[in-house]
Write a protein that holds these residues in place. Sequence first.
Motif, PDB file in Angstrom:
ATOM      1  N   ARG A   1      30.628  42.557  47.416  1.00 58.26           N
ATOM      2  CA  ARG A   1      31.266  42.430  48.661  1.00 58.26           C
ATOM      3  C   ARG A   1      32.137  43.498  49.020  1.00 58.26           C
ATOM      4  NH1 ARG A   1      31.594  37.229  46.141  1.00 58.26           N
ATOM      5  NH2 ARG A   1      30.208  35.616  47.202  1.00 58.26           N
ATOM      6  N   PRO A   2      32.597  43.731  50.396  1.00 54.67           N
ATOM      7  CA  PRO A   2      33.887  44.701  50.416  1.00 54.67           C
ATOM      8  C   PRO A   2      34.975  44.021  49.920  1.00 54.67           C
ATOM      9  CG  PRO A   2      32.759  43.743  52.586  1.00 54.67           C
ATOM     10  CD  PRO A   2      32.080  43.170  51.450  1.00 54.67           C
ATOM     11  N   PRO A   3      35.744  44.765  49.766  1.00 53.52           N
ATOM     12  CA  PRO A   3      37.533  44.134  49.175  1.00 53.52           C
ATOM     13  C   PRO A   3      38.156  43.533  50.166  1.00 53.52           C
ATOM     14  CG  PRO A   3      37.404  46.644  49.192  1.00 53.52           C
ATOM     15  CD  PRO A   3      35.825  46.163  49.684  1.00 53.52           C
ATOM     16  N   LEU A   4      38.751  42.548  50.022  1.00 57.93           N
ATOM     17  CA  LEU A   4      39.581  41.999  51.065  1.00 57.93           C
ATOM     18  C   LEU A   4      40.541  42.943  51.651  1.00 57.93           C
ATOM     19  CD1 LEU A   4      40.371  38.575  49.447  1.00 57.93           C
ATOM     20  CD2 LEU A   4      38.764  38.921  51.366  1.00 57.93           C
ATOM     21  N   PRO A   5      40.982  42.900  52.757  1.00 62.86           N
ATOM     22  CA  PRO A   5      41.799  43.598  53.355  1.00 62.86           C
ATOM     23  C   PRO A   5      43.234  43.216  52.745  1.00 62.86           C
ATOM     24  CG  PRO A   5      40.684  42.687  55.156  1.00 62.86           C
ATOM     25  CD  PRO A   5      39.993  42.089  53.932  1.00 62.86           C
ATOM     26  N   PRO A   6      44.090  44.085  52.778  1.00 58.50           N
ATOM     27  CA  PRO A   6      45.449  43.859  51.770  1.00 58.50           C
ATOM     28  C   PRO A   6      46.216  42.821  52.600  1.00 58.50           C
ATOM     29  CG  PRO A   6      45.044  46.294  52.179  1.00 58.50           C
ATOM     30  CD  PRO A   6      44.094  45.708  52.764  1.00 58.50           C
ATOM     31  N   ASP A   7      46.221  42.505  53.956  1.00 57.48           N
ATOM     32  CA  ASP A   7      46.798  41.537  54.514  1.00 57.48           C
ATOM     33  C   ASP A   7      46.181  40.184  54.724  1.00 57.48           C
ATOM     34  OD1 ASP A   7      45.014  42.525  56.100  1.00 57.48           O
ATOM     35  OD2 ASP A   7      46.370  42.577  57.909  1.00 57.48           O
ATOM     36  N   ASP A   8      44.922  39.965  54.002  1.00 54.32           N
ATOM     37  CA  ASP A   8      44.265  38.835  54.224  1.00 54.32           C
ATOM     38  C   ASP A   8      44.928  37.700  53.502  1.00 54.32           C
ATOM     39  OD1 ASP A   8      42.216  36.923  53.412  1.00 54.32           O
ATOM     40  OD2 ASP A   8      40.862  38.213  54.267  1.00 54.32           O
ATOM     41  N   PRO A   9      45.170  36.664  54.325  1.00 53.38           N
ATOM     42  CA  PRO A   9      45.936  35.663  53.696  1.00 53.38           C
ATOM     43  C   PRO A   9      45.276  34.742  52.448  1.00 53.38           C
ATOM     44  CG  PRO A   9      44.734  34.755  55.683  1.00 53.38           C
ATOM     45  CD  PRO A   9      44.534  36.309  55.559  1.00 53.38           C
ATOM     46  N   ARG A  10      43.751  35.044  52.181  1.00 53.88           N
ATOM     47  CA  ARG A  10      43.171  34.644  51.159  1.00 53.88           C
ATOM     48  C   ARG A  10      43.558  35.070  49.638  1.00 53.88           C
ATOM     49  NH1 ARG A  10      37.451  34.783  53.861  1.00 53.88           N
ATOM     50  NH2 ARG A  10      38.511  36.795  54.232  1.00 53.88           N
ATOM     51  N   HIS A  11      44.430  36.159  49.811  1.00 49.67           N
ATOM     52  CA  HIS A  11      44.867  36.882  48.579  1.00 49.67           C
ATOM     53  C   HIS A  11      45.575  35.721  47.723  1.00 49.67           C
ATOM     54  CE1 HIS A  11      43.276  40.712  48.447  1.00 49.67           C
ATOM     55  NE2 HIS A  11      43.819  41.159  49.587  1.00 49.67           N
ATOM     56  N   GLY A  12      45.531  35.716  46.547  1.00 49.90           N
ATOM     57  CA  GLY A  12      46.592  34.795  45.774  1.00 49.90           C
ATOM     58  C   GLY A  12      45.821  33.270  45.784  1.00 49.90           C
ATOM     59  N   THR A  13      44.575  33.340  45.951  1.00 48.82           N
ATOM     60  CA  THR A  13      44.074  32.016  45.952  1.00 48.82           C
ATOM     61  C   THR A  13      42.849  31.858  44.932  1.00 48.82           C
ATOM     62  OG1 THR A  13      42.573  32.456  47.830  1.00 48.82           O
ATOM     63  CG2 THR A  13      44.612  31.567  48.379  1.00 48.82           C
ATOM     64  N   THR A  14      42.502  30.535  44.432  1.00 44.73           N
ATOM     65  CA  THR A  14      41.238  30.601  43.776  1.00 44.73           C
ATOM     66  C   THR A  14      39.873  30.946  44.606  1.00 44.73           C
ATOM     67  OG1 THR A  14      41.206  28.376  44.200  1.00 44.73           O
ATOM     68  CG2 THR A  14      42.072  29.052  42.021  1.00 44.73           C
ATOM     69  N   ASN A  15      40.050  30.527  45.843  1.00 45.90           N
ATOM     70  CA  ASN A  15      38.797  31.044  46.576  1.00 45.90           C
ATOM     71  C   ASN A  15      38.842  32.597  46.715  1.00 45.90           C
ATOM     72  OD1 ASN A  15      36.914  30.839  48.593  1.00 45.90           O
ATOM     73  ND2 ASN A  15      38.565  31.307  50.314  1.00 45.90           N
TER      74      ASN A  15
ATOM     75  N   GLY B   1      35.294  37.090  45.365  1.00 44.19           N
ATOM     76  CA  GLY B   1      35.279  38.162  44.354  1.00 44.19           C
ATOM     77  C   GLY B   1      36.396  39.229  44.136  1.00 44.19           C
ATOM     78  N   CYS B   2      37.646  38.703  44.840  1.00 42.82           N
ATOM     79  CA  CYS B   2      38.708  39.661  44.746  1.00 42.82           C
ATOM     80  C   CYS B   2      39.456  39.568  43.484  1.00 42.82           C
ATOM     81  CB  CYS B   2      39.716  39.084  45.763  1.00 42.82           C
ATOM     82  SG  CYS B   2      41.380  40.325  45.716  1.00 42.82           S
ATOM     83  N   ARG B   3      39.800  40.507  42.756  1.00 39.96           N
ATOM     84  CA  ARG B   3      40.417  40.713  41.455  1.00 39.96           C
ATOM     85  C   ARG B   3      41.769  41.311  41.522  1.00 39.96           C
ATOM     86  NH1 ARG B   3      36.694  37.743  41.319  1.00 39.96           N
ATOM     87  NH2 ARG B   3      35.292  37.556  39.759  1.00 39.96           N
ATOM     88  N   CYS B   4      42.461  41.315  42.623  1.00 40.74           N
ATOM     89  CA  CYS B   4      43.826  41.807  42.728  1.00 40.74           C
ATOM     90  C   CYS B   4      44.728  41.042  41.865  1.00 40.74           C
ATOM     91  CB  CYS B   4      44.348  41.748  44.001  1.00 40.74           C
ATOM     92  SG  CYS B   4      44.818  39.887  44.667  1.00 40.74           S
ATOM     93  N   ASP B   5      45.787  41.392  41.388  1.00 41.23           N
ATOM     94  CA  ASP B   5      46.861  40.795  40.569  1.00 41.23           C
ATOM     95  C   ASP B   5      47.068  39.282  41.031  1.00 41.23           C
ATOM     96  OD1 ASP B   5      46.731  42.766  38.844  1.00 41.23           O
ATOM     97  OD2 ASP B   5      48.773  43.539  39.859  1.00 41.23           O
ATOM     98  N   ARG B   6      47.457  39.114  42.411  1.00 42.24           N
ATOM     99  CA  ARG B   6      47.601  37.830  42.756  1.00 42.24           C
ATOM    100  C   ARG B   6      46.448  36.689  42.665  1.00 42.24           C
ATOM    101  NH1 ARG B   6      49.161  39.105  48.429  1.00 42.24           N
ATOM    102  NH2 ARG B   6      49.018  36.791  48.781  1.00 42.24           N
ATOM    103  N   CYS B   7      45.094  37.268  42.980  1.00 42.25           N
ATOM    104  CA  CYS B   7      43.956  36.344  42.939  1.00 42.25           C
ATOM    105  C   CYS B   7      43.688  35.993  41.403  1.00 42.25           C
ATOM    106  CB  CYS B   7      42.714  36.996  43.683  1.00 42.25           C
ATOM    107  SG  CYS B   7      43.033  36.971  45.444  1.00 42.25           S
ATOM    108  N   ARG B   8      43.776  37.065  40.680  1.00 44.07           N
ATOM    109  CA  ARG B   8      43.683  36.702  39.177  1.00 44.07           C
ATOM    110  C   ARG B   8      44.839  35.909  38.587  1.00 44.07           C
ATOM    111  NH1 ARG B   8      40.802  40.948  36.044  1.00 44.07           N
ATOM    112  NH2 ARG B   8      40.220  42.697  37.670  1.00 44.07           N
TER     113      ARG B   8
END
Length: 95
Positions: free
Chosen positions: A4-18, A24-31
């Motif tokens: 999948r393309p990475p989530l945009p940096p301002d995507d509100p779904r960062h930092g969620t289990t979703n 498939g996001c593996r940023c620090d907040r999602c991890r």
Amino acid sequence: MQDRPPLPPDDPRHGTTNGYGNLGCRCDRCRAANREQHREYLRRVREQGRVLGRHGTRTAYDSGCRCEECREAHNRRSREYKRKRRRSSPEEGER
């Protein structure tokens, strides 16, 4: 998992289990969100007295089983982990 393309940096779904599990996001907040959700899940499993997986596996030990077979499997894994760390770390004199 699909590519999948990475989530945009301002995507509100960062930092969620979703973000971690479904997107498939593996940023620090999602991890961190996934780690916390998994920690809470294992706490509930232990509280209920359930044992996940088969005896003698990491899963059973992590879910709270402390039978001889599970403890020995955990100890074996721990010894191997420590052995690998010693091999990969620089010698005392080389630091």
